[in-house]
Each structure stands twice: as structure tokens, then as C-alpha cells.
Design an enzyme around this catalytic site. Structure first.
Site, PDB file in Angstrom:
ATOM      1  N   ARG A  79       0.697  -1.573  -0.353  1.00 16.37           N
ATOM      2  CA  ARG A  79       0.669  -0.014   0.116  1.00 16.37           C
ATOM      3  C   ARG A  79       0.289   1.415   0.009  1.00 16.37           C
ATOM      4  O   ARG A  79       1.840   0.854  -0.229  1.00 16.37           O
ATOM      5  CB  ARG A  79      -0.684  -0.273   0.777  1.00 16.37           C
ATOM      6  CG  ARG A  79      -0.275   0.405   2.801  1.00 16.37           C
ATOM      7  CD  ARG A  79      -1.426   0.648   3.917  1.00 16.37           C
ATOM      8  NE  ARG A  79      -0.146  -0.202   4.569  1.00 16.37           N
ATOM      9  CZ  ARG A  79      -0.791   0.376   5.961  1.00 16.37           C
ATOM     10  NH1 ARG A  79      -2.054   0.562   6.502  1.00 16.37           N
ATOM     11  NH2 ARG A  79      -0.055   0.496   7.308  1.00 16.37           N
ATOM     12  N   CYS A  83       2.323   6.328  -7.895  1.00 20.77           N
ATOM     13  CA  CYS A  83       3.778   6.903  -7.862  1.00 20.77           C
ATOM     14  C   CYS A  83       2.917   8.974  -7.691  1.00 20.77           C
ATOM     15  O   CYS A  83       1.387   8.402  -8.002  1.00 20.77           O
ATOM     16  CB  CYS A  83       3.809   6.463  -9.318  1.00 20.77           C
ATOM     17  SG  CYS A  83       4.703   9.045 -10.037  1.00 20.77           S
ATOM     18  N   LYS A 110      -4.169  -9.182  11.676  1.00 18.07           N
ATOM     19  CA  LYS A 110      -4.435  -9.782  12.662  1.00 18.07           C
ATOM     20  C   LYS A 110      -3.863  -9.528  13.702  1.00 18.07           C
ATOM     21  O   LYS A 110      -4.752  -9.993  15.201  1.00 18.07           O
ATOM     22  CB  LYS A 110      -4.706 -10.754  11.847  1.00 18.07           C
ATOM     23  CG  LYS A 110      -3.473 -11.814  11.639  1.00 18.07           C
ATOM     24  CD  LYS A 110      -3.875 -13.241  11.291  1.00 18.07           C
ATOM     25  CE  LYS A 110      -2.948 -14.201  10.545  1.00 18.07           C
ATOM     26  NZ  LYS A 110      -2.029 -13.742   9.530  1.00 18.07           N
ATOM     27  N   TYR A 111      -3.221  -9.406  14.157  1.00 19.41           N
ATOM     28  CA  TYR A 111      -2.524  -9.069  15.889  1.00 19.41           C
ATOM     29  C   TYR A 111      -1.905  -8.002  15.957  1.00 19.41           C
ATOM     30  O   TYR A 111      -1.546  -8.149  17.297  1.00 19.41           O
ATOM     31  CB  TYR A 111      -1.181 -10.273  15.894  1.00 19.41           C
ATOM     32  CG  TYR A 111      -1.365 -11.981  15.571  1.00 19.41           C
ATOM     33  CD1 TYR A 111      -1.907 -12.436  15.477  1.00 19.41           C
ATOM     34  CD2 TYR A 111      -0.551 -12.453  14.622  1.00 19.41           C
ATOM     35  CE1 TYR A 111      -2.753 -13.443  15.145  1.00 19.41           C
ATOM     36  CE2 TYR A 111      -1.237 -13.393  14.061  1.00 19.41           C
ATOM     37  CZ  TYR A 111      -2.213 -14.442  14.671  1.00 19.41           C
ATOM     38  OH  TYR A 111      -2.132 -15.493  14.247  1.00 19.41           O
ATOM     39  N   HIS A 112      -2.713  -6.839  15.745  1.00 19.29           N
ATOM     40  CA  HIS A 112      -2.859  -5.612  15.556  1.00 19.29           C
ATOM     41  C   HIS A 112      -3.874  -5.501  17.171  1.00 19.29           C
ATOM     42  O   HIS A 112      -5.227  -5.941  16.293  1.00 19.29           O
ATOM     43  CB  HIS A 112      -3.022  -4.474  14.726  1.00 19.29           C
ATOM     44  CG  HIS A 112      -2.371  -3.235  14.750  1.00 19.29           C
ATOM     45  ND1 HIS A 112      -2.923  -2.477  16.287  1.00 19.29           N
ATOM     46  CD2 HIS A 112      -1.665  -2.683  14.667  1.00 19.29           C
ATOM     47  CE1 HIS A 112      -2.887  -1.106  15.664  1.00 19.29           C
ATOM     48  NE2 HIS A 112      -1.448  -1.196  15.152  1.00 19.29           N
ATOM     49  N   GLU A 157      -4.589   7.864  15.459  1.00 20.41           N
ATOM     50  CA  GLU A 157      -4.034   6.834  15.471  1.00 20.41           C
ATOM     51  C   GLU A 157      -3.202   6.494  17.080  1.00 20.41           C
ATOM     52  O   GLU A 157      -2.697   7.078  17.277  1.00 20.41           O
ATOM     53  CB  GLU A 157      -3.853   5.838  14.367  1.00 20.41           C
ATOM     54  CG  GLU A 157      -4.813   6.266  12.913  1.00 20.41           C
ATOM     55  CD  GLU A 157      -3.768   5.253  12.263  1.00 20.41           C
ATOM     56  OE1 GLU A 157      -2.927   4.116  12.199  1.00 20.41           O
ATOM     57  OE2 GLU A 157      -3.790   5.148  10.762  1.00 20.41           O
ATOM     58  N   GLU A 201      -1.811   7.859   6.094  1.00 20.01           N
ATOM     59  CA  GLU A 201      -0.129   8.120   5.784  1.00 20.01           C
ATOM     60  C   GLU A 201       0.722   8.332   4.831  1.00 20.01           C
ATOM     61  O   GLU A 201       1.369   7.374   4.240  1.00 20.01           O
ATOM     62  CB  GLU A 201       0.220   7.168   6.522  1.00 20.01           C
ATOM     63  CG  GLU A 201      -0.416   7.019   7.978  1.00 20.01           C
ATOM     64  CD  GLU A 201       0.829   5.608   9.171  1.00 20.01           C
ATOM     65  OE1 GLU A 201       1.196   4.731   8.444  1.00 20.01           O
ATOM     66  OE2 GLU A 201       0.655   6.014  10.595  1.00 20.01           O
ATOM     67  N   CYS A 234       8.198  11.008 -12.595  1.00 22.11           N
ATOM     68  CA  CYS A 234       8.587  11.786 -11.056  1.00 22.11           C
ATOM     69  C   CYS A 234       9.705  12.415 -11.757  1.00 22.11           C
ATOM     70  O   CYS A 234      10.854  13.524 -11.881  1.00 22.11           O
ATOM     71  CB  CYS A 234       9.533  10.653 -10.007  1.00 22.11           C
ATOM     72  SG  CYS A 234       7.688  10.391  -9.285  1.00 22.11           S
TER      73      CYS A 234
HETATM   74  C1  GLA Z   1      -0.155   2.653  10.500  1.00 19.91           C
HETATM   75  C2  GLA Z   1      -1.528   2.545   9.208  1.00 19.91           C
HETATM   76  C3  GLA Z   1      -2.930   2.316   9.914  1.00 19.91           C
HETATM   77  C4  GLA Z   1      -2.612   0.715  10.452  1.00 19.91           C
HETATM   78  C5  GLA Z   1      -1.387   1.435  11.393  1.00 19.91           C
HETATM   79  C6  GLA Z   1      -1.040  -0.595  12.121  1.00 19.91           C
HETATM   80  O1  GLA Z   1      -0.414   3.607  11.293  1.00 19.91           O
HETATM   81  O2  GLA Z   1      -2.164   4.000   9.387  1.00 19.91           O
HETATM   82  O3  GLA Z   1      -3.572   1.336   8.628  1.00 19.91           O
HETATM   83  O4  GLA Z   1      -1.565   0.575   9.251  1.00 19.91           O
HETATM   84  O5  GLA Z   1      -0.560   1.795  11.116  1.00 19.91           O
HETATM   85  O6  GLA Z   1       0.386  -0.131  13.401  1.00 19.91           O
HETATM   86 ZN    ZN Z   2       7.019   7.804  -9.454  1.00 19.69          ZN
END
Ligand code: GLA
Ligand code: ZN
Length: 674
Positions: free
Chosen positions: A112, A116, A357-359, A308, A151, A161
């Protein structure tokens, strides 16, 4: 979300990804969220694949359902635009959206934050999706914020670029001669004849390591270009949704002291700041406080949102330690203590597959409310309900400021010499820690910010002095301000070209010194100096300087430069300029900061042990003193103001003792005026 008439309390919620779950589980989720006092959900962060299954098909059925369900349950919505991960069809049909890495490797579909920023395809489809979402959901009056992408970050070295970089340079420098001059390309015969000769600085060209480049000028300009390219993506989506929903504030979640993006520039285009706080397993309280403070500072002190944090555990640290009982609450209040008006989690519900999944989450895999984490979340939610609107909009009034500048950070990062151990943020933290431990309010400011309402300004490692900044400092000190800077300051202009005539360049007259040489000390090596009877270590870099009007306050004690000044003070106009010629330890920074503050009339809020953090925020309801006990044991604090703890309504007189158990928090509302 912030400063909106729709918001009457500290909003409490987080990312919810219902598309990962069967629809018949959603109602139960709503029940649990309400039980935990959650009142805002961030929806639609990673749904692009579902929303736009092909080039010309959009499908909002699922999102409609969850938007309605959340609305029916009386919760507010932070609506994301889903553009932080492009759909697979887009990568297949338009490979120009795929990034190229620093080593020249072209990426395929996957992961993710992978588009570009200069891809016309990405820009076209991300903006189209944002506009469609705004059009579809504009009548929901419980949408309190837009959350653009997620993010933003990284960098790209693809052909899009590279072409865009040339255009950016042409716009900035106009002629190729000006580029050659700015980058000093006569060195090693790198002269460019045409803008088309210019290639991106990476492992295929000027770099031999990620932070080692043969030309700082091009690498520095690339950093600026990359940050602006990504910012342009944000701004395009911003404009698209703003045109349709002008009353909904817009943000994107930042990441604290994240090096690749110049957040001071970004902040100008964001309605409010939000950021994601994931302290490392070994982070100190000051590490986190620094980041909150920086995030407050980039928007001139306006309250921000903690977008977050994990309720319990991350999945991506090397050691995913649990937040101990009370710590999630303590760290949530730490955000509020430094200026947050919103506290949110990643995530509201744990997924069953893939890497998160373990977050930690509000709703665990167990699927019910009988967990430690859920109980702690519920307790905090009830407290936020109780606090209501009391603390909203409160600001911190600081008389002291620390200068933080992304360009300067990049320039020191790329600098070939003087020491690999020189890290900009470490030096900033050394000074910030002193203020934090002394309970003295301090703001982080950028070089564009006004200095006139401060009486003490610290600029650690002000290596790059941008045009006009020396004059700003000169006027500040002349008018009575106290200024402190350190080794490796005043060396270069905004192109990383050295200011000749003696270091620290344009700061020389203000500081009243000339730095002739600087000695980099290997890891364990140490010089020393004795200041007011106490001997402190001198490490990292030792400047060999001559006073030119300044007074030497203490001198090195070893090596051939024993006797040369390690700390100087120059009276200049009505103020004074200090120069710390070497790095020392926390005791020294505390002594120095305390002394200059005292001289300047800046007082600590109250004296406490370092593990008790105390901050202050003021609004029309009064001044709130936040007491945060980061320690493992209880502490007694003798109060210096009367007030009431808004968390439990206990009233205190001036001089009373506040007993703060381990990890506990008190927020005392006082009638203190500043
Ligand atoms: C980032 C992302 C979230 C998630 C958390 C996990 O902050 O924005 O989508 O992946 O990390 O800690
Ligand atoms: Zn680029």
C-alpha cells in the site's frame, strides 16, 4: 472535527474496516462500540478496490450500508477517501501508477502507499473517487472530517517523477546555469548542459548509500520535490472534496517527526493536524511528548487530533509489548496534555487475515467485551464523556520555542561529515527533554514563524541558515530575546553551499564568535568542561572557537584545545546569544535551560520529578494543569494552585498534596492566569 460546532467533546473512536467482515456481524460491533463510549468511526480507509471494481464502475452499496448504520447509532464519521492503496486493475492497465524504488527497482502490484505521486493515472482516479464520495455523502451531517488517503509517505524514482523533477527545477531555477551554481556542479565535472541531463538522485546516480550523496544540492532538492509532489496529491483531493463539502474540515494522518515530508509546508494546506502515535517499545516519555509537541507546532499551536494509536499492541515493532494496565489511558491523556482534542485508535476491530491480524483493537478476536483492553477503553470513554467540552480548544502559551526545520534536517542528514553520529532529532531532543523535565512549556516553531512573542529561542544544529533567517534572529536578540544555538550551525545557505568568511557564517556577529575548526569525537571519546563547579562531558563534536565579543562561560579541559571556550554568551542589543560548542549530557542541558529561562523570567509550571510530566492548556474555562505519572510508583505533588481535578471532582487548595498513583493522571482546572 476540530473547531466544528458539531463537536462538543473529545471525540473518541478509530478506524473501522467493516468491508473485511460479513455484514451480519456489524450490528454486534455497533453494540460493542457504543458500550465503549466510542462516538466517531473512521470509515473507508482501504476500500478503493471495492468502491471502483473497474475503470468505469463504481459501487457504493456496502459503504452506504455502514454509513447508515453508524449514523443510526448516533456516531460521527471521519470519512476517508480510500486512495492510499490502488486497485489491482489499475496497476494492470496503467503501470505508470507503480513506484520505482531508490535502488531503481520498478515495483509490481502489492502492498500500500504504493502509487507514484506524479502518475497522471493516480491523480486522475484518486481525485475522481474523492469527488464521487463527497457528492454521494454530502448530506450526512455527522461527517465531521475528511481523512484524505492514509499516512502519505515514501518516495518514487520513476520516469514520471524524473520528468516532473525537471519541470520543478526549471520552475525554481529558470536556467540550467542557476542549477549548476546552486549544486556546485563544477565539482567533479558534473556540469549539466540541459535540464534533460538531470536524473533523479538515487543508487543509479549520485548516491552510494541512502544518506550518502556526491551532491547534497540535488539530493536536497529531490527531498523538497518529493514532499511537494505527494503534497500535490493531497491538495488535489482536498480541492475536490472541499468544493462539494466546504464546511467539513479536511485532514490526513501524519506521522510525527517523519523525515520524508516537510510537515511544516503540509500544515498550511490542512484544516487541522492529525497524527498517528506508535511509540517504539523503548520510547521515553520525552520521545513521545516531542512528537505531540511538534505536531501542535506545525499548525501554530492549534489543537490536533490523535488519529491513531493502538489500544494495546502493534504487530510491526520488533517486540510488540503490551501496553501495561493504565498505559493506554496515560498516553491518551499525554496527547491531550500536549494539545489533542480528539483521541482515536487503530483499530476498532481486529481483522482475521493479513499482516495486521495481531494488531490490537477495541474489539478483539474473542469478539466480546470481557477483556482487559475493552474495560480500559470503556473507562477512558466514560471519562471523556464526563470531561465533555471543558478542555476543547485550549491552547498552550509558551514563552520558549525550539526551532525545527525539515530542510535543515535533510541537509544535516546528507552532510558528508563531520560525524555519522550527528542526528538532527537527537540534538533537538536533548534540549526538548530539558524543557519537558523542568515542566516549562515550549513550542516547536519553523523558520517562517514569528519570534516576537517568545523570550527564549533555541535552535540546535541550525546548520542551514536560509536567506533572511539570520536577520530574524538578529532582530529578535536586539529586541531583548535570548537565543541559543549549538555546534554545526550557520554553515550553509538553502542550497547547502557554505557561507564563506568563517563559521558560523551569518550568525557570527550575533554570537560574537568565530569557529575555526571542529573535532568529531569517536563513539566513546570524551572531552570535558566545568561549568559552575560541575564537570560535564563534551562529546560528539567539539568546536574550536575564538570569542569576538562573546564571553566564554567555560572551557575544554583536555586535548590540544584545552582552554578554548565550550560555552559562550554574547550580549547583543538588549538580548543575549548563547553558543554551546559541544554536546553534553542531560544534567548540563537542564542546568543551562533552567538558567536561561530564569534569567528571562520563564518559570516552570511546578517542580516535579522527571517521571511526572506537567503541562498546561488554557481556554475560556480556565487553565488546565495536566499531571501525568509515567512512573511505576505513586508520587505526592505539592500543588501551587487551587483547583479541581475534572476527572473525579476532588478540590485542592493551594499547597495541598496531590497523590498520583502509578500511571495515573490528574487534570486540575485552576483559575491561574498567564
Ligand atoms: C498505520 C496505518 C494503519 C495501520 C497502523 C498499524 O498507522 O495508518 O492503517 O496500518 O499503522 O499500526
Ligand atoms: Zn514516480
Amino acid at each position: 472535527m476540530i473547531e466544528s460546532s458539531k463537536v462538543q467533546k473529545i471525540l473518541y473512536g478509530g478506524d473501522y474496516n467493516p468491508e473485511q467482515w460479513a455484514e451480519d456481524t456489524w450490528e454486534e460491533d455497533m453494540r460493542l462500540l457504543k458500550l465503549a463510549h466510542i462516538d466517531i468511526v473512521t470509515l473507508n480507509v482501504f476500500s478503493w478496490a471495492a468502491l471502483q471494481p473497474s475503470e468505469d464502475t463504481y459501487c457504493f452499496d456496502k459503504l452506504d450500508k455502514i454509513m447508515d448504520m453508524v449514523t443510526r447509532h448516533g456516531m460521527k464519521i471521519c470519512l476517508a477517501t480510500s486512495t492510499a492503496a490502488h486497485p489491482a486493475w489499475m496497476a494492470r492497465k496503467h503501470p505508470d501508477i507503480l513506484r520505482t524504488e531508490f535502488n531503481g527497482m520498478k515495483r509490481k502490484f502489492g502492498s500500500r502507499h504504493n502509487s507514484c505521486p506524479n502518475s497522471p493515472t493516480y491523480r486522475k482516479y484518486s481525485v475522481a473517487l474523492a469527488a464521487k464520495l463527497a457528492e454521494r455523502y454530502k448530506s450526512y451531517d455527522n461527517i465531521v472530517s475528511w481523512h484524505i488517503a492514509n499516512e502519505y509517505g515514501g518516495e518514487c524514482y520513476c520516469e514520471n517523477c524524473e520528468k516532473a523533477f525537471r519541470v520543478w527545477l526549471q520552475d525554481k531555477y529558470k536556467t540550467i546555469d542557476a542549477v549548476n551554481k546552486a549544486w556546485d556542479t563544477a565539482f567533479w565535472g558534473h556540469t549539466f548542459y540541459d535540464f534533460d541531463d538531470i536524473v533523479l538522485p538515487n543508487m543509479l546516480s549520485e548516491h552510494f548509500e541512502v544518506n550518502r550523496t556526491t551532491f547534497q544540492g540535488i539530493s536536497l532538492d529531490y527531498r523538497r520535490f518529493n514532499s511537494e509532489s505527494i503534497l500535490d496529491c493531497f491538495r488535489l483531493e482536498y480541492d475536490a472534496v472541499h468544493a462539494i463539502t466546504p464546511d467539513i474540515p479536511i485532514t490526513t494522518n501524519l506521522m510525527g517527526n517523519y523525515q520524508p515530508l516537510d510537515y511544516q509546508m503540509w500544515a498550511k494546506y490542512m484544516d487541522f493536524i492529525s497524527w498517528d502515535n506508535y511509540p517504539a517499545y523503548n520510547a521515553t516519555l520525552e520521545d513521545t511528548a516531542f512528537k505531540h509537541n511538534l505536531m501542535r507546532g506545525i499548525k501554530q499551536g492549534k489543537p490536533f487530533a490523535l488519529m491513531e494509536q493502538t489500544p494495546s499492541v502493534t504487530n510491526w515493532h520488533p517486540y510488540n509489548a503490551l501496553k501495561r494496565p493504565g498505559v493506554m489511558r496515560l498516553w491518551s491523556y499525554q496527547a491531550v496534555a500536549h494539545g489533542a482534542d480528539t483521541v482515536m485508535f487503530f483499530q476498532l476491530k481486529r481483522s482475521i487475515g493479513a499482516c495486521e491480524k495481531y494488531h490490537g483493537a477495541v474489539i478483539d478476536h474473542a469478539g466480546h467485551e470481557n477483556t482487559r483492553v475493552f474495560r480500559e477503553i470503556t473507562q477512558l470513554g466514560a471519562e471523556f464523556d464526563k470531561i465533555g467540552s471543558l478542555t476543547l480548544g485550549a491552547r498552550t502559551q509558551s514563552k520558549a520555542a525550539i526551532v525545527f526545520d525539515w530542510d535543515n534536517w535533510w541537509a544535516t542528514y546528507y552532510s558528508a561529515g563531520p560525524s555519522v553520529n550527528l542526528q538532527y532529532c537527537d540534538e533537538i531532543l536533548n534540549y526538548y527533554k530539558a524543557f519537558n523535565n523542568l515542566n516549562i512549556s515550549v513550542d516547536f516553531i519553523g523558520v517562517e514563524d514569528d519570534l516576537s512573542h517568545y523570550s527564549f529561542v533555541v535552535a540546535p544544529v541550525l546548520y542551514m541558515v536560509k536567506p533572511g533567517y539570520d536577520e530574524k534572529i538578529r532582530q529578535f536578540v536586539k529586541n531583548g530575546g535570548n537565543f541559543l544555538t549549538t555546534f554545526f550551525s550557520g554553515y550553509v545557505d538553502d542550497h547547502d553551499l557554505v557561507t564563506v568568511g568563517g563559521y558560523p557564517g551569518k550568525l557570527r556577529d550575533i554570537l560574537g564568535i568565530w569557529v575555526e575548526e571542529e573535532d568529531a569525537l569517536p563513539d566513546a571519546a570524551c572531552n570535558s568542561f566545568t561549568y559552575k563547579g560541575i564537570t560535564y562531558p563534551a562529546t560528539l563534536l567539539c568546536d574550536l572557537l575564538h570569542t569576538e565579543g562573546a564571553q566564554s562561560l567555560c572551557e575544554y579541559e583536555q586535548d590540544f584545545y584545552a582552554g578554548m571556550p565550550a560555552l559562550t554568551r554574547n550580549e547583543f542589543g538588549k538580548g543575549a546569544a548563547y553558543y554551546a560548542a559541544t554536546r553534553s549530557n542531560a544534567d548540563f542541558y537542564r542546568t543551562l535551560v533552567h538558567e536561561i529561562c530564569t534569567e528571562t523570567g520563564i518559570c516552570p509550571i511546578i517542580d516535579t520529578p522527571d517521571c511526572i510530566e506537567v503541562t498546561e492548556r488554557t481556554n475560556a474555562n480556565g487553565t488546565f494543569l495536566f499531571f501525568l505519572n509515567h512512573d511505576e510508583k505513586s508520587h505526592d505533588i505539592k500543588l501551587n494552585h487551587a483547583g479541581t481535578n475534572i476527572l473525579n471532582d476532588v478540590a485542592y487548595r493551594d499547597g495541598d498534596t496531590l497523590t498520583l498513583p502509578a500511571k495515573d493522571v490528574a487534570i486540575i482546572l485552576t483559575d491561574k492566569t498567564n
